[in-house]
Design a protein around this motif. Structure first.
Motif, PDB file in Angstrom:
ATOM      1  N   UNK A   1      17.574  -4.002  16.347  1.00  0.00           N
ATOM      2  CA  UNK A   1      16.401  -3.421  16.998  1.00  0.00           C
ATOM      3  C   UNK A   1      15.351  -4.505  17.263  1.00  0.00           C
ATOM      4  N   UNK A   2      14.398  -4.166  18.128  1.00  0.00           N
ATOM      5  CA  UNK A   2      13.251  -5.041  18.337  1.00  0.00           C
ATOM      6  C   UNK A   2      11.978  -4.203  18.394  1.00  0.00           C
ATOM      7  N   UNK A   3      10.916  -4.789  17.858  1.00  0.00           N
ATOM      8  CA  UNK A   3       9.600  -4.158  17.816  1.00  0.00           C
ATOM      9  C   UNK A   3       8.688  -4.960  18.735  1.00  0.00           C
ATOM     10  N   UNK A   4       8.166  -4.314  19.789  1.00  0.00           N
ATOM     11  CA  UNK A   4       7.376  -5.011  20.792  1.00  0.00           C
ATOM     12  C   UNK A   4       6.009  -4.365  20.965  1.00  0.00           C
ATOM     13  N   UNK A   5       5.062  -5.158  21.401  1.00  0.00           N
ATOM     14  CA  UNK A   5       3.728  -4.663  21.744  1.00  0.00           C
ATOM     15  C   UNK A   5       3.568  -4.779  23.246  1.00  0.00           C
ATOM     16  N   UNK A   6       3.467  -3.661  23.937  1.00  0.00           N
ATOM     17  CA  UNK A   6       3.201  -3.637  25.367  1.00  0.00           C
ATOM     18  C   UNK A   6       1.807  -3.054  25.561  1.00  0.00           C
TER      19      UNK A   6
ATOM     20  N   UNK B   1       6.989  -1.350  11.167  1.00  0.00           N
ATOM     21  CA  UNK B   1       7.861  -0.669  12.129  1.00  0.00           C
ATOM     22  C   UNK B   1       7.510   0.808  12.229  1.00  0.00           C
ATOM     23  N   UNK B   2       7.070   1.396  11.119  1.00  0.00           N
ATOM     24  CA  UNK B   2       6.735   2.821  11.108  1.00  0.00           C
ATOM     25  C   UNK B   2       5.480   3.131  11.919  1.00  0.00           C
ATOM     26  N   UNK B   3       4.755   2.118  12.326  1.00  0.00           N
ATOM     27  CA  UNK B   3       3.546   2.329  13.123  1.00  0.00           C
ATOM     28  C   UNK B   3       3.847   2.405  14.620  1.00  0.00           C
ATOM     29  N   UNK B   4       5.113   2.457  14.971  1.00  0.00           N
ATOM     30  CA  UNK B   4       5.492   2.481  16.390  1.00  0.00           C
ATOM     31  C   UNK B   4       4.961   3.723  17.092  1.00  0.00           C
ATOM     32  N   UNK B   5       4.531   3.534  18.335  1.00  0.00           N
ATOM     33  CA  UNK B   5       4.067   4.655  19.160  1.00  0.00           C
ATOM     34  C   UNK B   5       5.208   5.319  19.918  1.00  0.00           C
ATOM     35  N   UNK B   6       6.276   4.559  20.197  1.00  0.00           N
ATOM     36  CA  UNK B   6       7.409   5.091  20.961  1.00  0.00           C
ATOM     37  C   UNK B   6       8.690   4.437  20.468  1.00  0.00           C
TER      38      UNK B   6
ATOM     39  N   UNK C   1       6.427   9.265  17.654  1.00  0.00           N
ATOM     40  CA  UNK C   1       6.132   9.714  16.288  1.00  0.00           C
ATOM     41  C   UNK C   1       4.694  10.164  16.075  1.00  0.00           C
ATOM     42  N   UNK C   2       3.758   9.620  16.827  1.00  0.00           N
ATOM     43  CA  UNK C   2       2.347   9.956  16.601  1.00  0.00           C
ATOM     44  C   UNK C   2       1.905  11.101  17.504  1.00  0.00           C
ATOM     45  N   UNK C   3       1.703  10.785  18.765  1.00  0.00           N
ATOM     46  CA  UNK C   3       1.306  11.808  19.739  1.00  0.00           C
ATOM     47  C   UNK C   3       2.170  11.639  20.980  1.00  0.00           C
ATOM     48  N   UNK C   4       2.441  12.731  21.699  1.00  0.00           N
ATOM     49  CA  UNK C   4       3.225  12.599  22.935  1.00  0.00           C
ATOM     50  C   UNK C   4       2.500  11.702  23.932  1.00  0.00           C
ATOM     51  N   UNK C   5       3.258  10.820  24.586  1.00  0.00           N
ATOM     52  CA  UNK C   5       2.695   9.917  25.574  1.00  0.00           C
ATOM     53  C   UNK C   5       3.228  10.271  26.954  1.00  0.00           C
ATOM     54  N   UNK C   6       2.455   9.941  27.966  1.00  0.00           N
ATOM     55  CA  UNK C   6       2.904  10.184  29.324  1.00  0.00           C
ATOM     56  C   UNK C   6       3.986   9.205  29.733  1.00  0.00           C
ATOM     57  N   UNK C   7       4.516   9.394  30.942  1.00  0.00           N
ATOM     58  CA  UNK C   7       5.589   8.522  31.414  1.00  0.00           C
ATOM     59  C   UNK C   7       5.082   7.108  31.679  1.00  0.00           C
ATOM     60  N   UNK C   8       3.822   6.966  32.072  1.00  0.00           N
ATOM     61  CA  UNK C   8       3.274   5.657  32.421  1.00  0.00           C
ATOM     62  C   UNK C   8       2.040   5.337  31.588  1.00  0.00           C
ATOM     63  N   UNK C   9       1.704   4.060  31.542  1.00  0.00           N
ATOM     64  CA  UNK C   9       0.473   3.621  30.906  1.00  0.00           C
ATOM     65  C   UNK C   9       0.047   2.300  31.534  1.00  0.00           C
ATOM     66  N   UNK C  10      -1.253   1.979  31.508  1.00  0.00           N
ATOM     67  CA  UNK C  10      -1.730   0.755  32.164  1.00  0.00           C
ATOM     68  C   UNK C  10      -1.354  -0.492  31.386  1.00  0.00           C
ATOM     69  N   UNK C  11      -0.914  -1.515  32.126  1.00  0.00           N
ATOM     70  CA  UNK C  11      -0.548  -2.800  31.547  1.00  0.00           C
ATOM     71  C   UNK C  11      -1.159  -3.908  32.399  1.00  0.00           C
TER      72      UNK C  11
END
Length: 360
Positions: A90-95, A118-123, A140-150
């Motif tokens: 696996x890999x843990x990334x910050x986008x 790793x347990x702090x992952x948003x998706x 795991x935390x809150x549902x996220x939309x399909x897109x997000x700003x980057x």
């Protein structure tokens, strides 16, 4: 050609007969299979052209370009993207604002960060672990939309949770983007860039911001729609970018017949894919012909041709030899090697793809 970059690390054709759509589990958001490798928006104007005869290839005469290898192009963690940790497949990334966990077959070592990080992952991507496998994202935390700003180097765009585990951008390509932008700036003249298998358009936006006139080609209408959306989000709507929905090979063949020429060509083909009319792409069978085509549609004073190869089980020496043979007699240098991402936790290098580029 549909850019099946969603299948980048494996050269097997997509599984046949897979028509059943998994039902979402509680707390998950299914994402429609948008085949990242499919891409494009403006329809070609001459699809009725007669089908050309198969391209006849012969080894070119002339002195081979000088060579530089191996070249390792590295992306380090920054405020826009970071490979935080990897291991145990696996890999843990910050986008941007989100921590994301995805499968990574090359991460055969052990994780360096503790489980709490790793347990702090948003998706988290779950489902088929093959690159061509359709899965779903769990939040795991809150549902996220399909897109997000980057952002990339000040260029705004949208990240996306796709059903093939990808997120709309390949950060390891930043080394190529920076190199291309520097060539455009140094040329001190109008530059035309062709981006084949362009996906969601970051390379096209970088080239346009640097001052080039860009033609972006992808077989997926949806992916080209994303790319146009990214153009507006980046505030680059006035920049000269043609968005073309078409099979990459057929488009290049038409450009050759029309006499259209480019100073820089980027091509990032999948290992396997299908075009909008069912055209089949097999990397090892079709790459030599497309590489030859790219040479044929260069301007008299070209700057570079950049090939990236994902999803293949081969050494970069294979595409290095192909590029040197193709550009025999044109001078310049062929640089080949790997694109890697440097991990933040333990400093390990994760190889993502092979590349070879001819620089005039």
């Amino acid at each position: 050609m549909k850019s099946f970059r969603d299948k980048r690390r494996d050269n097997r054709p997509p599984a046949k007969g897979r028509t059943e759509q998994a039902r979402p589990l509680p707390g998950t958001v299914p994402v429609r299979p948008e085949a990242r490798q499919q891409r494009h928006e403006t329809k070609p104007d001459d699809r009725s052209d007669p089908k050309p005869a198969p391209r006849v290839l012969a080894r070119r005469e002339g002195i081979l370009p000088t060579e530089r290898l191996p070249v390792i192009l590295e992306v380090a963690p920054n405020q826009d993207y970071a490979l935080l940790d990897s291991g145990a497949g696996e890999k843990l990334e910050q986008y941007g604002p989100y921590r994301i966990v995805r499968p990574e077959g090359q991460a055969i070592w052990q994780k360096a960060l503790p489980a709490r990080d790793w347990d702090r992952a948003d998706a988290i991507f779950t489902g088929d672990t093959d690159e061509e496998g359709i899965g779903r994202w769990r939040f795991p935390k809150v549902p996220l939309g399909e897109t997000w700003p980057m952002k990339h180097d000040g260029i705004d765009y949208l990240g996306r949770f796709t059903s093939f585990r990808h997120v709309g951008v390949f950060p390891e390509q930043a080394s190529h983007w920076d190199h291309m932008a520097s060539l455009i700036a140094a040329a001190k003249r109008p530059i035309k860039v062709l981006n084949l298998f362009g996906y969601t358009g970051l390379a096209s936006l970088v080239a346009a911001r640097a001052g080039a006139e860009v033609t972006h080609v992808d077989a997926s209408k949806k992916a080209v729609g994303w790319a146009r959306e990214n153009q507006e989000m980046a505030g680059l709507g006035s920049k000269p970018i043609r968005w073309i929905v078409d099979d990459a090979v057929k488009f290049a063949e038409r450009e050759e017949r029309r006499g259209s020429r480019y100073d820089i060509i980027l091509f990032d083909p999948p290992a396997y894919g299908r075009g909008p009319k069912g055209e089949v792409w097999q990397l090892f069978e079709d790459l030599p012909g497309l590489t030859d085509l790219c040479r044929a549609i260069l301007t008299p004073k070209p700057l570079a041709v950049v090939l990236t190869a994902y999803s293949i089980r081969a050494s970069f020496f294979a595409i290095h030899a192909l590029m040197r043979d193709t550009f025999a007699g044109m001078g310049g240098t062929v640089e080949s090697g790997e694109l890697i991402i440097r991990e933040q936790s333990a400093g390990r290098a994760l190889s993502t793809s092979l590349f070879s580029r001819w620089v005039a």
